[in-house]
Design an enzyme around this catalytic site. Sequence first.
Site, PDB file in Angstrom:
ATOM      1  N   VAL A  19       0.852  -1.208   0.000  1.00  0.00           N
ATOM      2  CA  VAL A  19       0.000   0.000   0.000  1.00  0.00           C
ATOM      3  C   VAL A  19       0.883   1.252   0.000  1.00  0.00           C
ATOM      4  CG1 VAL A  19      -1.789   1.291   1.235  1.00  0.00           C
ATOM      5  CG2 VAL A  19      -1.925  -1.202   1.105  1.00  0.00           C
ATOM      6  N   LYS A 109      -7.764  -0.529  10.191  1.00  0.00           N
ATOM      7  CA  LYS A 109      -9.103  -0.779  10.764  1.00  0.00           C
ATOM      8  C   LYS A 109      -9.046  -1.377  12.164  1.00  0.00           C
ATOM      9  CE  LYS A 109      -7.880  -4.036   7.779  1.00  0.00           C
ATOM     10  NZ  LYS A 109      -7.427  -4.086   6.414  1.00  0.00           N
ATOM     11  N   LYS A 209     -14.260  -3.712  10.602  1.00  0.00           N
ATOM     12  CA  LYS A 209     -14.871  -2.797   9.629  1.00  0.00           C
ATOM     13  C   LYS A 209     -16.328  -2.525   9.997  1.00  0.00           C
ATOM     14  CE  LYS A 209     -11.691  -4.300   6.017  1.00  0.00           C
ATOM     15  NZ  LYS A 209     -11.421  -5.323   5.000  1.00  0.00           N
TER      16      LYS A 209
END
Length: 440
Positions: A19, A109, A209
């Site tokens: 990422v 998260k 989430k």
Amino acid sequence: MNARVTRPIRIGLLGAGVVGEGILQVLSDHAGSIERRMGTAIEVRRVVARDSGKPRSPRCEGLLSFDPDDVLADPEIDVVVEVMGGLEPAGDYVRRAIEAGKSVVTANKALLAEHGHALIELSEERGVDLYFEAAVAGGIPVIRVLREALASDTVVALRGIVNGTSNYILSEMKERGLDFAEALSGAQAAGYAEADPTLDVGGGDATHKLAILAMLAFGAQLRPEDIPTEGISDVAALDIQMAARFGYVIKPLAVGAELPDGSLDLRVHPALVPDSSVLASISGALNVVVLEGKMLGPCLLSGYGAGALPTAMSVVSDIVDVGRNLVVGASGRVPQRAWRGEHLSKRAVAAPGRHVCRWYLRFSVLDRPGVLARIAGVLGAFDVSIEQMLQQGRGPDSDEPVHVVMLTHEAREVDVRHALREIEMLRGMVARARALRIES
Ligand code: HSE
């Protein structure tokens, strides 16, 4: 009002994995359009990696460091971007960045689900931003929709597939006849899975989430451990085939709804959905969130919930939002949790036993006279009514177990669980019963 920033926005990246590299690519490929939208450029000052032994992309050239203080203690850095994942040391770094007066963008998260309220309150006190669009459903802009677009509506329910790895595994098992382990290796090779894939297949990632979605949709302050969670690792290839024979697909769902007594129905589990439904059509690593607004009605958001570039795009969109605030000298105009802090509340999560739905039940039994009658008798005694049934034939060996699959009418979970416990003790049962919800 904070001071307006008129020079480029300076960022420091904590994390140089897939990422992190994606973020560098988005920032470089879209530098011009970002500047035209934001009013100033974004300058990457430092990229902090953990492992000095790993090869890095040429994009990190001249930026790489292995000391987080190169970002956290650099007074010139405006925004810290945390894409390391995990609770610690990421949590400590985010806290230190906020305390140092820096805004933070994170895709973490687990950290938000566990400590999000405290971190957001700290950022509000310090007058900086903490944005986290990439934390739920990767590239899908669901957080902005809940926080901003639906600020005039009441979300009554949401339903989603928010773990790409689990969706990929179940899709591959169905489409290519792979077993669980082969499909998991494929998801890991494609870069969808967490470093610890038990978070994906055990449901923990989807639970994190869902806790974030419930905060934004319902103003709920909850702990992820309050959300009843089941992973997909017990779903057998046979269940996928059997479900298909009844016209269903097995999907890893996250479900949330407000109940009339004010408690929340929140659940993460695999479930059968009709094969003609929208949820059934979301395959592979795709994610989906279907929101039900009181005024809006249904709203479907779908796209890639994992993968370097979709996730990086989301992270960079948050950097642009923070940058826009810095350019006009503002922060905190839109509450990061969608609700002003004083209107968030601790909410009870409905006990799973209260849930009423149709069920898929699979029993492995010895094919002997009376076995079916005994199973049906126990189900009837617990008020669980059979709607459809299928028994797989066996070969000439009468000791070979056969599978009996039943779909029930609506039944309370507590009744189904009690019935299964009794059925498992009956003569002729050779394995634990499998139970999956049918989500209409
Ligand atoms: N492991 C996660 C998934 C990645 O499979 O959805 C994005 O959160």
